[in-house]
Design an enzyme around this catalytic site. Structure first.
Site, PDB file in Angstrom:
ATOM      1  N   ASP A   9     -32.265   5.019 -35.373  1.00 59.71           N
ATOM      2  CA  ASP A   9     -31.875   5.972 -34.203  1.00 59.71           C
ATOM      3  C   ASP A   9     -31.891   7.688 -34.861  1.00 59.71           C
ATOM      4  OD1 ASP A   9     -29.304   6.068 -35.272  1.00 59.71           O
ATOM      5  OD2 ASP A   9     -28.825   4.906 -33.373  1.00 59.71           O
ATOM      6  N   LYS A  14     -35.599   4.009 -31.932  1.00 62.41           N
ATOM      7  CA  LYS A  14     -35.052   4.901 -30.924  1.00 62.41           C
ATOM      8  C   LYS A  14     -35.245   6.064 -31.126  1.00 62.41           C
ATOM      9  CE  LYS A  14     -31.059   3.290 -29.421  1.00 62.41           C
ATOM     10  NZ  LYS A  14     -29.252   3.328 -29.331  1.00 62.41           N
ATOM     11  N   PHE A  18     -28.129   1.396 -25.545  1.00 59.89           N
ATOM     12  CA  PHE A  18     -27.367   0.927 -26.514  1.00 59.89           C
ATOM     13  C   PHE A  18     -27.668  -0.858 -26.573  1.00 59.89           C
ATOM     14  CE2 PHE A  18     -23.907  -0.994 -29.171  1.00 59.89           C
ATOM     15  CZ  PHE A  18     -23.617  -0.128 -30.096  1.00 59.89           C
ATOM     16  N   VAL A  19     -28.211  -1.292 -27.715  1.00 62.44           N
ATOM     17  CA  VAL A  19     -28.678  -2.615 -27.734  1.00 62.44           C
ATOM     18  C   VAL A  19     -27.935  -3.302 -28.795  1.00 62.44           C
ATOM     19  CG1 VAL A  19     -31.246  -2.120 -27.055  1.00 62.44           C
ATOM     20  CG2 VAL A  19     -30.437  -2.161 -29.350  1.00 62.44           C
TER      21      VAL A  19
END
Length: 180
Positions: free
Chosen positions: A102, A130, A151-152
């Site tokens: 990310d 991300k 948010f995974v």
């Protein structure tokens, strides 16, 4: 689906197909060579286990622990290396595996740290990218899926240590953050 999941992004079957595809590409790219895989714990363990089974080459496996999230939902930006590698990587090809990129800070810092050991090469593989959260120019060499700025969890990804064992990757409901 789990009660805390708002939406499933990638099913177990879709993940398996992508991992197979990535393994084939890595096998082709390193044909005839040995590879040392360095997996970032804990999040990348599921991805690493599945991916290394799809790489048809001699593979050695090592682990590092680096943390930037703690129990939060946003990276703190401070990368702490808790466990370094044990393998001697000088003169060897290294594939650094993480679950997600990310901000890019963890992958960048760990890649540079591995370079100090004088490997032949260091490439990176992530299941999820991300890109909306990137704060540097770091990009992974092998990417499974690009994802939105959500948010995974699941398939190794967690929130405060929970949800890693979900066989899919899903978006966590916002109400879950309030409970923690």
């Amino acid at each position: 689906m789990h009660k805390d999941i708002k939406e499933v992004l990638f099913s177990e079957e879709v993940i398996a197909a992508k991992v197979q595809e990535m393994g084939a590409q890595i096998t082709a790219d390193y044909a005839g060579q040995k590879l040392i895989v360095v997996s970032l714990l804990k999040g990348a363990v599921y991805f690493t286990a599945d991916l290394t089974k799809k790489i048809d080459l001699p593979v050695r496996l090592d682990f590092m622990i680096a943390s930037s999230y703690g129990d939060e939902s946003i990276s703190a930006g401070n990368i702490n290396v808790i466990k370094d590698i044990d393998e001697k990587i000088a003169g060897k090809h290294v594939l650094l595996i993480d679950d997600i990129i990310d901000t890019g800070l963890t992958l960048d810092k760990i890649s540079k740290l591995l370079e100090t050991h004088h490997p032949l090469s260091v490439k990176t593989a992530v299941l999820l990218d991300k890109g909306a959260r990137r704060v540097n120019n770091m990009n992974a060499d092998y990417v499974g899926f690009e994802i939105p700025d959500e948010f995974v969890v699941g398939y190794g990804l967690d929130f405060a240590g929970d949800y890693r064992n979900l066989p899919f990757i899903g978006i966590l409901k916002p109400a879950v953050f309030a409970k923690k």
